[in-house]
Design a protein around this motif. Sequence first.
Motif, mmCIF file in Angstrom:
data_model
loop_
_atom_site.group_PDB
_atom_site.id
_atom_site.type_symbol
_atom_site.label_atom_id
_atom_site.label_comp_id
_atom_site.label_asym_id
_atom_site.label_seq_id
_atom_site.Cartn_x
_atom_site.Cartn_y
_atom_site.Cartn_z
ATOM 1 N N SER A 173 0.833 -1.210 0.000
ATOM 2 C CA SER A 173 0.000 0.000 0.000
ATOM 3 C C SER A 173 0.866 1.257 0.000
ATOM 4 O O SER A 173 0.523 2.263 -0.635
ATOM 5 C CB SER A 173 -0.925 0.005 1.220
ATOM 6 N N PHE A 174 2.018 1.197 0.688
ATOM 7 C CA PHE A 174 2.927 2.343 0.733
ATOM 8 C C PHE A 174 3.472 2.645 -0.656
ATOM 9 O O PHE A 174 3.492 3.794 -1.104
ATOM 10 C CB PHE A 174 4.073 2.041 1.707
ATOM 11 N N CYS A 189 2.731 12.733 1.042
ATOM 12 C CA CYS A 189 2.139 11.423 0.765
ATOM 13 C C CYS A 189 2.325 10.460 1.940
ATOM 14 O O CYS A 189 1.453 9.629 2.216
ATOM 15 C CB CYS A 189 2.760 10.832 -0.503
ATOM 16 N N VAL A 190 3.465 10.571 2.623
ATOM 17 C CA VAL A 190 3.718 9.683 3.765
ATOM 18 C C VAL A 190 2.685 9.906 4.858
ATOM 19 O O VAL A 190 2.097 8.953 5.394
ATOM 20 C CB VAL A 190 5.142 9.899 4.310
ATOM 21 N N GLU A 195 -2.293 8.118 7.722
ATOM 22 C CA GLU A 195 -3.671 8.337 8.168
ATOM 23 C C GLU A 195 -4.649 7.373 7.503
ATOM 24 O O GLU A 195 -5.661 7.000 8.098
ATOM 25 C CB GLU A 195 -4.082 9.784 7.866
ATOM 26 N N GLU A 196 -4.341 6.959 6.275
ATOM 27 C CA GLU A 196 -5.273 6.121 5.528
ATOM 28 C C GLU A 196 -5.063 4.629 5.779
ATOM 29 O O GLU A 196 -6.024 3.869 5.950
ATOM 30 C CB GLU A 196 -5.131 6.416 4.027
ATOM 31 N N HIS A 197 -3.798 4.179 5.830
ATOM 32 C CA HIS A 197 -3.511 2.740 5.858
ATOM 33 C C HIS A 197 -2.973 2.236 7.199
ATOM 34 O O HIS A 197 -2.728 1.032 7.328
ATOM 35 C CB HIS A 197 -2.497 2.391 4.756
ATOM 36 N N CYS A 198 -2.764 3.133 8.142
ATOM 37 C CA CYS A 198 -2.246 2.695 9.441
ATOM 38 C C CYS A 198 -3.263 2.903 10.559
ATOM 39 O O CYS A 198 -2.896 3.076 11.728
ATOM 40 C CB CYS A 198 -0.940 3.427 9.772
#
Length: 219
Positions: A173-174, A189-190, A195-198
């Motif tokens: 995903s990263f 982006c990090v 916020e979105e995938h963690c």
Amino acid sequence: PALFMENARKSSIVSRANSIGSTSASSVPNTDDEDSDYHQEPYKESYKDRRRRAHTQAEQKRRDAIKKGYDDLQAIVPTCEQQDFSIGSQKLSKAIVLQKTIDYIQFLHKEKKKQEEEVSTLRKDVMALKIMKVNYEQIVKAHQDNPNEGKDQVSDEVKFNVFQGIMDSLFQSFNASISVTSFQELSACVFSWIEEHCKPQTLRDIVVGVLHQLTSQLY
């Protein structure tokens, strides 16, 4: 005859003089009588005077209202109460009062936005803690229902495989979400990826998937 003519002439002159005096006296007004009959009327304010007076009163009310407004601003805005050493002890001008008020309102807007962001972060933390609490309760319940389940030891290789599986899933995903066009865009982006995938629920789903996969491989 000459004497008679002279007397007649004098008599005519006296008669004309008396006639002129009588006429003049009758034409002169009787000042004493008119003064006694004259009554001075009270002064009546004209329409123009009334309008001028009403306008003056309205203008004074407007100025009083403006002055009260500036006085209220100076009492409410903290920065207006602080001494400005650049102007000494003289009274603040209206322009300075307005500018300080604008600056203070902008400061309050920034503080409000900052507090809203902090509240949003705290809500996310509370939600994550609730999810962790539910997960721990489920783990404790599972151990209570199966007390012998925790006696089986796993090797370091299994632990590494679990960690590797989690990292591989996160990296996928990263790698799909991060742009390397510039460092600034990379940084943005990090944070967006975190916020979105963690999120706790997302990480939980990843861990559960990895554990199920390893379980099927081991057993």
